[in-house]
Design a protein around this motif. Sequence first.
Motif, PDB file in Angstrom:
ATOM      1  N   ASN A   1       0.832  -1.190   0.000  1.00 15.52           N
ATOM      2  CA  ASN A   1       0.000   0.000   0.000  1.00 15.52           C
ATOM      3  C   ASN A   1       0.871   1.244   0.000  1.00 15.52           C
ATOM      4  O   ASN A   1       2.014   1.225   0.464  1.00 15.52           O
ATOM      5  CB  ASN A   1      -0.904   0.018   1.234  1.00 15.52           C
ATOM      6  CG  ASN A   1      -1.981  -1.046   1.163  1.00 15.52           C
ATOM      7  OD1 ASN A   1      -2.580  -1.255   0.124  1.00 15.52           O
ATOM      8  ND2 ASN A   1      -2.231  -1.722   2.280  1.00 15.52           N
TER       9      ASN A   1
ATOM     10  N   ILE B   1       1.455   5.546  -1.791  1.00 13.16           N
ATOM     11  CA  ILE B   1       1.550   6.357  -3.008  1.00 13.16           C
ATOM     12  C   ILE B   1       3.037   6.564  -3.266  1.00 13.16           C
ATOM     13  O   ILE B   1       3.670   7.416  -2.643  1.00 13.16           O
ATOM     14  CB  ILE B   1       0.823   7.702  -2.830  1.00 13.16           C
ATOM     15  CG1 ILE B   1      -0.662   7.462  -2.517  1.00 13.16           C
ATOM     16  CG2 ILE B   1       0.974   8.574  -4.068  1.00 13.16           C
ATOM     17  CD1 ILE B   1      -1.417   8.723  -2.128  1.00 13.16           C
TER      18      ILE B   1
ATOM     19  N   ARG C   1       2.512  -1.748 -11.093  1.00 15.73           N
ATOM     20  CA  ARG C   1       1.880  -1.431  -9.807  1.00 15.73           C
ATOM     21  C   ARG C   1       0.677  -2.339  -9.620  1.00 15.73           C
ATOM     22  O   ARG C   1      -0.236  -2.362 -10.447  1.00 15.73           O
ATOM     23  CB  ARG C   1       1.454   0.038  -9.769  1.00 15.73           C
ATOM     24  CG  ARG C   1       0.834   0.469  -8.434  1.00 15.73           C
ATOM     25  CD  ARG C   1       1.852   0.424  -7.314  1.00 15.73           C
ATOM     26  NE  ARG C   1       1.353   1.091  -6.113  1.00 15.73           N
ATOM     27  CZ  ARG C   1       0.778   0.466  -5.085  1.00 15.73           C
ATOM     28  NH1 ARG C   1       0.600  -0.849  -5.117  1.00 15.73           N
ATOM     29  NH2 ARG C   1       0.373   1.157  -4.030  1.00 15.73           N
TER      30      ARG C   1
ATOM     31  N   VAL D   1      -2.428  -3.005  -7.271  1.00 18.15           N
ATOM     32  CA  VAL D   1      -3.295  -2.510  -6.201  1.00 18.15           C
ATOM     33  C   VAL D   1      -4.229  -3.652  -5.830  1.00 18.15           C
ATOM     34  O   VAL D   1      -5.028  -4.095  -6.647  1.00 18.15           O
ATOM     35  CB  VAL D   1      -4.066  -1.262  -6.651  1.00 18.15           C
ATOM     36  CG1 VAL D   1      -5.071  -0.851  -5.595  1.00 18.15           C
ATOM     37  CG2 VAL D   1      -3.096  -0.120  -6.931  1.00 18.15           C
TER      38      VAL D   1
ATOM     39  N   THR E   1      -0.734   6.083 -10.646  1.00 14.26           N
ATOM     40  CA  THR E   1      -1.040   7.031  -9.571  1.00 14.26           C
ATOM     41  C   THR E   1      -2.540   7.066  -9.297  1.00 14.26           C
ATOM     42  O   THR E   1      -2.962   7.191  -8.147  1.00 14.26           O
ATOM     43  CB  THR E   1      -0.527   8.444  -9.926  1.00 14.26           C
ATOM     44  OG1 THR E   1       0.884   8.371 -10.168  1.00 14.26           O
ATOM     45  CG2 THR E   1      -0.780   9.419  -8.792  1.00 14.26           C
TER      46      THR E   1
ATOM     47  N   GLU F   1      -3.322   4.132  -7.206  1.00 13.60           N
ATOM     48  CA  GLU F   1      -2.829   4.345  -5.845  1.00 13.60           C
ATOM     49  C   GLU F   1      -3.752   5.266  -5.061  1.00 13.60           C
ATOM     50  O   GLU F   1      -3.999   5.032  -3.874  1.00 13.60           O
ATOM     51  CB  GLU F   1      -1.413   4.932  -5.894  1.00 13.60           C
ATOM     52  CG  GLU F   1      -0.361   3.948  -6.363  1.00 13.60           C
ATOM     53  CD  GLU F   1       1.039   4.527  -6.343  1.00 13.60           C
ATOM     54  OE1 GLU F   1       1.973   3.799  -5.973  1.00 13.60           O
ATOM     55  OE2 GLU F   1       1.204   5.703  -6.716  1.00 13.60           O
TER      56      GLU F   1
ATOM     57  N   LYS G   1      -6.930   3.344  -4.034  1.00 10.32           N
ATOM     58  CA  LYS G   1      -6.670   2.427  -2.919  1.00 10.32           C
ATOM     59  C   LYS G   1      -6.324   3.208  -1.656  1.00 10.32           C
ATOM     60  O   LYS G   1      -6.632   2.783  -0.540  1.00 10.32           O
ATOM     61  CB  LYS G   1      -5.550   1.452  -3.273  1.00 10.32           C
ATOM     62  CG  LYS G   1      -5.280   0.384  -2.205  1.00 10.32           C
ATOM     63  CD  LYS G   1      -6.479  -0.517  -1.988  1.00 10.32           C
ATOM     64  CE  LYS G   1      -6.312  -1.429  -0.771  1.00 10.32           C
ATOM     65  NZ  LYS G   1      -5.142  -2.311  -0.838  1.00 10.32           N
ATOM     66  N   ALA G   2      -5.656   4.360  -1.813  1.00 10.71           N
ATOM     67  CA  ALA G   2      -5.313   5.182  -0.652  1.00 10.71           C
ATOM     68  C   ALA G   2      -6.567   5.572   0.122  1.00 10.71           C
ATOM     69  O   ALA G   2      -6.584   5.532   1.356  1.00 10.71           O
ATOM     70  CB  ALA G   2      -4.551   6.435  -1.088  1.00 10.71           C
TER      71      ALA G   2
END
Length: 419
Positions: free
Chosen positions: A140, A142, A181, A183, A240, A243, A246-247
């Motif tokens: 997890n 960014i 990446r 996620v 991004t 990210e 998911k952030a």
Amino acid sequence: MKDARTTALVRGSVGILPAGALGVGFFHHLTGLSGRLDGSIVFLDRPGSSSSRAMHAAGGLRLRTADGAERRLEGRTVLGGNLVDRLALGAVPEVVIVTCNPDQLLEFVTHFVEFVCEGHARFGLERADAWLPAVLLAPNGIYFQRLRLVCGEKLEEAAVFGRLPPLWPDYLEKLLGRFLRGVTMQTGVREGSGGDAVYRPGPAGHTKVGGGDAHVRRRTVAVLAGRGASVEDAGPARPTRLEFDKALINLVSNLLGQLLAVDARGAFAPLEVEEILARASDGRSLELARHVFAVGRAVGAYGTEESPEGIHETMTAASLVNRRHVPSSLQYLGLALRAGTLRPRLTPTEQWLVEPLVRYARSAGLDDAVAYFRGLRERLLERLRLAIEHAAAHGGQRLSVAPEDGADHAARFPSHPTS
């Protein structure tokens, strides 16, 4: 002298680095609930890791399944050494899933560059397709663009010192195109540490794969899907963007979750995702979504046609897939309180979400967002201090006098459950 072998990659094989909570979750489901242990899915060592050394010394690792049954995964079958070791053996996994804590990613990049230099010495960069795996970054946080930049700088430095040939125009983009990446909604828990740790994989979770070279991305998805994973190619979507989406999920479930799980007296009670979303529906989760959205729009993660209400709705739906799950940071908080090891600082997961958001917000001139995320951080640290004091007063953990969280503490923070 170049190696005469035509390839060092083993097609269809997967390496998971390292054997942590998230890594064991992936392993368990990629091997048919740990039923197909044929050496095609292995754990890779994180260089310098005391946990990896302890696991080798113990001869493997312990796993507890959903029905409570415990079994042992023998090291000779599941522990595969590190990437450079695999190169020497001619048995490099075609896909490497990186599942370490986000604060350990820079160490991995250093190891990856060492691997590339060794691969060039043995096979040559012109034959990289024969020995260079796809690297799926799953922690997890960014970080993707920053990490890709750092990796490029380290590769260029290796070329300056003669360990690699000149990288432009033929090689650098090809090397960096291997970075993807991932996620993921995969979950897992680790209880204990070192060789005595017990790993509890969560239910199979869905993973989106973005970034990197399109062919590499498609092949990675095919390899993982062929192993039964729930995985999709995110196509041209910017990593991004993935990210940021998911952030928001993690910040609501883990950070707001901790604030809600520790009451004003400091008493802690674990909450499931569904409970957190219900309690945060008073406006707190939407407020968080608005600030995440503002920063995301500033860096191009969200378009002008989108809205914070829309991403909040999407976040809620995605989170409720795991409605009965107790988020990782809440699991860690409970374990640390019982073990007497809780400190008033952010876990690496929250650190690598909040700090990048503050940095981007400051660069974009979003003063309200900077103040919001800093305030959120301070409220969480205060709740953690209350939890420590409450536990000490009720015969639990001794009162902590450790300093508060900061960037200099992140690398020393212990491993914890992940989701």
